[in-house]
Design a protein around this motif. Structure first.
Motif, PDB file in Angstrom:
ATOM      1  N   ARG A  43       0.833  -1.220   0.000  1.00 18.53           N
ATOM      2  CA  ARG A  43       0.000   0.000   0.000  1.00 18.53           C
ATOM      3  C   ARG A  43       0.856   1.254   0.000  1.00 18.53           C
ATOM      4  O   ARG A  43       0.488   2.278  -0.574  1.00 18.53           O
ATOM      5  CB  ARG A  43      -0.958  -0.017   1.194  1.00 18.53           C
ATOM      6  CG  ARG A  43      -2.022  -1.102   1.065  1.00 18.53           C
ATOM      7  CD  ARG A  43      -3.162  -0.906   2.044  1.00 18.53           C
ATOM      8  NE  ARG A  43      -3.906   0.332   1.799  1.00 18.53           N
ATOM      9  CZ  ARG A  43      -4.904   0.758   2.541  1.00 18.53           C
ATOM     10  NH1 ARG A  43      -5.292   0.037   3.586  1.00 18.53           N
ATOM     11  NH2 ARG A  43      -5.532   1.882   2.274  1.00 18.53           N
TER      12      ARG A  43
ATOM     13  N   GLU B 172      -8.996  -2.628  -0.682  1.00 15.35           N
ATOM     14  CA  GLU B 172      -8.997  -1.176  -0.503  1.00 15.35           C
ATOM     15  C   GLU B 172      -7.975  -0.544  -1.447  1.00 15.35           C
ATOM     16  O   GLU B 172      -8.230   0.476  -2.088  1.00 15.35           O
ATOM     17  CB  GLU B 172      -8.647  -0.852   0.965  1.00 15.35           C
ATOM     18  CG  GLU B 172      -8.629   0.620   1.341  1.00 15.35           C
ATOM     19  CD  GLU B 172      -9.994   1.284   1.265  1.00 15.35           C
ATOM     20  OE1 GLU B 172     -11.010   0.565   1.359  1.00 15.35           O
ATOM     21  OE2 GLU B 172     -10.039   2.524   1.081  1.00 15.35           O
ATOM     22  N   TYR B 173      -6.818  -1.197  -1.534  1.00 16.67           N
ATOM     23  CA  TYR B 173      -5.771  -0.689  -2.429  1.00 16.67           C
ATOM     24  C   TYR B 173      -6.227  -0.740  -3.886  1.00 16.67           C
ATOM     25  O   TYR B 173      -6.023   0.207  -4.654  1.00 16.67           O
ATOM     26  CB  TYR B 173      -4.475  -1.504  -2.262  1.00 16.67           C
ATOM     27  CG  TYR B 173      -3.396  -1.052  -3.206  1.00 16.67           C
ATOM     28  CD1 TYR B 173      -2.754   0.174  -3.019  1.00 16.67           C
ATOM     29  CD2 TYR B 173      -3.061  -1.798  -4.330  1.00 16.67           C
ATOM     30  CE1 TYR B 173      -1.800   0.623  -3.909  1.00 16.67           C
ATOM     31  CE2 TYR B 173      -2.098  -1.360  -5.222  1.00 16.67           C
ATOM     32  CZ  TYR B 173      -1.473  -0.143  -5.013  1.00 16.67           C
ATOM     33  OH  TYR B 173      -0.542   0.311  -5.902  1.00 16.67           O
TER      34      TYR B 173
ATOM     35  N   LYS C  21       2.702   1.575  -3.636  1.00 20.11           N
ATOM     36  CA  LYS C  21       1.754   1.771  -4.740  1.00 20.11           C
ATOM     37  C   LYS C  21       2.229   1.166  -6.076  1.00 20.11           C
ATOM     38  O   LYS C  21       2.459   1.876  -7.068  1.00 20.11           O
ATOM     39  CB  LYS C  21       1.442   3.261  -4.919  1.00 20.11           C
ATOM     40  CG  LYS C  21       0.729   3.888  -3.736  1.00 20.11           C
ATOM     41  CD  LYS C  21       0.248   5.272  -4.073  1.00 20.11           C
ATOM     42  CE  LYS C  21      -0.545   5.978  -3.025  1.00 20.11           C
ATOM     43  NZ  LYS C  21      -0.683   5.489  -1.718  1.00 20.11           N
TER      44      LYS C  21
ATOM     45  N   LYS D  58      -9.225  -0.646  -4.946  1.00 22.30           N
ATOM     46  CA  LYS D  58     -10.297   0.352  -5.132  1.00 22.30           C
ATOM     47  C   LYS D  58      -9.664   1.731  -5.385  1.00 22.30           C
ATOM     48  O   LYS D  58     -10.100   2.482  -6.256  1.00 22.30           O
ATOM     49  CB  LYS D  58     -11.141   0.396  -3.852  1.00 22.30           C
ATOM     50  CG  LYS D  58     -12.490   1.040  -4.021  1.00 22.30           C
ATOM     51  CD  LYS D  58     -13.289   0.842  -2.737  1.00 22.30           C
ATOM     52  CE  LYS D  58     -14.144   2.050  -2.480  1.00 22.30           C
ATOM     53  NZ  LYS D  58     -14.695   2.046  -1.122  1.00 22.30           N
ATOM     54  N   GLU D  59      -8.598   2.009  -4.633  1.00 23.62           N
ATOM     55  CA  GLU D  59      -7.915   3.307  -4.802  1.00 23.62           C
ATOM     56  C   GLU D  59      -7.097   3.349  -6.094  1.00 23.62           C
ATOM     57  O   GLU D  59      -6.832   4.425  -6.633  1.00 23.62           O
ATOM     58  CB  GLU D  59      -6.959   3.548  -3.618  1.00 23.62           C
ATOM     59  CG  GLU D  59      -7.657   3.818  -2.296  1.00 23.62           C
ATOM     60  CD  GLU D  59      -6.710   3.651  -1.089  1.00 23.62           C
ATOM     61  OE1 GLU D  59      -7.193   3.812   0.044  1.00 23.62           O
ATOM     62  OE2 GLU D  59      -5.523   3.330  -1.271  1.00 23.62           O
ATOM     63  N   ASN D  60      -6.671   2.157  -6.543  1.00 29.48           N
ATOM     64  CA  ASN D  60      -5.811   2.078  -7.744  1.00 29.48           C
ATOM     65  C   ASN D  60      -6.387   1.050  -8.716  1.00 29.48           C
ATOM     66  O   ASN D  60      -5.856  -0.057  -8.862  1.00 29.48           O
ATOM     67  CB  ASN D  60      -4.384   1.679  -7.337  1.00 29.48           C
ATOM     68  CG  ASN D  60      -3.775   2.656  -6.355  1.00 29.48           C
ATOM     69  OD1 ASN D  60      -3.209   3.663  -6.738  1.00 29.48           O
ATOM     70  ND2 ASN D  60      -3.919   2.343  -5.078  1.00 29.48           N
TER      71      ASN D  60
END
Lengths: 251, 254
Positions: free
Chosen positions: A156, A186-187, A159, A189-191
């Motif tokens: 995380r 979650e990662y 990245k 979803k963000e990326n």
């Protein structure tokens, strides 16, 4: 994003991967399953550039660049990340100093220490890691679950664009597996452009991280490709009857 | 904080409390009479230093010797009295070190923890004399050889009659370039009722450690630096602030 073409890999003169092919697009989740000793972990080590594994033939393209000859650190800085099955314990190197150095290498510039500290604090909380673990030596004295969480923390933080989860589920209890998977999701979803290759024996992790493709490996190559239902079939029937008709083109 | 700065066997600066008595004649004499912590900094070029340290009875002390010098010869003589405890940390970052340390455990139940880390060409000799019963010593020497020869000689002596002594020594050299390195652990023990152990390792850097760090994007040079610095600093019994000072002042200075 990732294209592996006709890869042949050996270790100590023994051929492990034989004409291996795989193609992964941006944002896809691929799962590689198979019995012990078929070359799953070898594949992950070759992808990250572990020099102990010799590529005899074939190419690995990452965003259309052939990365076959790049070193492990060069590949990492390009955004390829592996969460190890057995993360190394390193005496003497403080976890937080290591993370700071790794982040600076990934970004190729100095980092804002305040932002770094805030980000580490948040990630530790998300992963339910004790704060003092950040100030201990890398993975030294960590439990199996803590080591895997530390790998996900690094993921995380750094990245990456391509994540390889090498048996991340092995040795994890139910609660830790849930935390590791939630943080991975979650990662993603963000990326959303990040792709994932999950190497595993069991479909349990796939209850959390739904795959786009499931590949079954035997004898150093993919012998069958399907979707999530294939992993459920494996759980029910085992690997024995899989791959009687070898599929050369894996996608 | 007690600090003594020594340049060319002369005290250039000192700031000490009343738990330490300091005398300067042919040698620099430091008498520790109560529980305290002391930093000794040795700096300069072509240093020859002779330092005598006395630890009084029932005194617990921590001493840090930091040296960041070129071509130095340093002799340290320590005398410990009954029931005294000393943690002696030494960090040398010199171009050429010849260091000779003698520790005399002169009283019943006197204890020494000796942690030594160094970089650069080193010829290190340490002798610990267990002159009384129930004396204990823990010795940890760590060094990294890049282009330099390193030699450790660690002698521990227990005469007959010094019973229930515990001796433990471990020395490790990371040899980055197949240089000539030598470790000589010598245990001279004339008494049967003693526990003694030693280990000596000369090895290159651990490939798996290096691979793990590099897999996170850290290049080989910086990965080796992280491992080497960790190996040397972790050997010393320092708190976080002291580690920070060590990194800032000594490890990254040159």
């Amino acid at each position: 994003m990732l294209r592996i073409e006709n890869l042949n890999v050996s270790i100590d003169s023994k051929e492990i991967l034989k004409n291996f092919n795989l193609s992964v697009d941006e944002g896809e989740v691929h799962v590689i399953m198979g019995p012990n000793g078929v070359g799953k972990s070898t594949l992950s080590k070759v992808l990250i550039g572990d020099k102990n594994y010799k590529v005899n033939n074939g190419n690995i393209y990452y965003y259309d660049e052939n990365i076959k000859d790049l070193t492990i650190d060069e590949r990492s800085r390009k955004g390829i990340f592996i969460a190890y099955q057995h993360p190394q314990e390193i005496e003497g190197v403080n976890n937080i100093d290591f993370l700071k150095t790794a982040l600076m290498a990934r970004l190729d510039k100095p980092i804002n220490l305040y932002e770094f500290a805030k980000s580490i604090e948040k990630l530790s909380n998300d992963l339910k890691l004790k704060e003092n673990m950040l100030y201990r030596n890398i993975n030294a004295g960590f439990s199996g679950g803590e080591k895997k969480k530390n790998e996900i923390l690094q993921m995380r933080l750094l990245k990456p664009n391509l994540v390889i989860l090498d048996e991340i589920d092995s040795g994890l209890d139910v609660d830790s597996l849930k935390i590791v998977c939630e943080n991975t999701l979650e990662y993603l979803k963000e990326n959303p452009k990040t792709s994932v290759v999950i190497i595993t024996h069991y479909p349990r992790i796939l209850e959390y991280i739904k795959p786009d493709y499931v590949h079954i490996m035997k004898n150093g190559k993919i012998v069958e490709t399907g979707d999530y239902s294939l992993s459920l079939k494996i759980e029910k029937e085992g690997f024995e009857n899989i791959g009687t008709n070898i599929i050369e083109d894996n996608k | 904080m007690n600090i003594i700065n020594i340049v060319n066997n002369k005290i250039s600066n000192s700031k000490i409390n009343n738990k330490i008595k300091l005398k300067e004649n042919k040698n620099i004499c430091i008498d520790i009479i109560d529980n305290t912590k002391l930093y000794i900094e040795i700096d300069g070029i072509n240093i020859k230093s002779n330092i005598d340290i006395n630890i009084d009875e029932n005194v617990n002390s921590r001493i840090f010797v930091f040296s960041n010098s070129i071509d130095s010869k340093i002799n340290i003589n320590v005398n410990q009295n009954k029931n005294s405890n000393l943690i002696l940390n030494s960090f040398y970052k010199n171009d050429d070190v010849k260091e000779n340390t003698i520790i005399n455990l002169n009283g019943y139940n006197s204890n020494i923890e000796y942690n030594y880390s160094c970089i650069g060409k080193t010829n290190k000799s340490l002798r610990i004399n267990h002159y009384f019963s129930k004396t204990n010593s823990i010795v940890k020497n760590r060094s990294v050889s890049n282009n330099d020869e390193i030699e450790f000689e660690i002698i521990e002596y227990v005469p007959k009659g010094s019973i229930d002594c515990n001796l433990s020594q471990s020395s490790k050299i990371i040899n980055l370039k197949e240089n000539k390195c030598k470790i000589k652990p010598i245990l001279l023990i004339d008494e049967k009722e003693v526990n003694a152990s030693h280990s000596s390792v000369i090895s290159p850097i651990n490939d798996s450690d290096l691979l793990y760090l590099m897999s996170r994007g850290i290049d080989e040079h910086n990965s080796i630096n992280l491992l080497v610095n960790g190996f040397l600093v972790n050997n010393l019994n320092l708190n976080e602030e002291e580690k920070h000072i060590l990194f800032e002042k000594y490890i990254f200075r040159r």
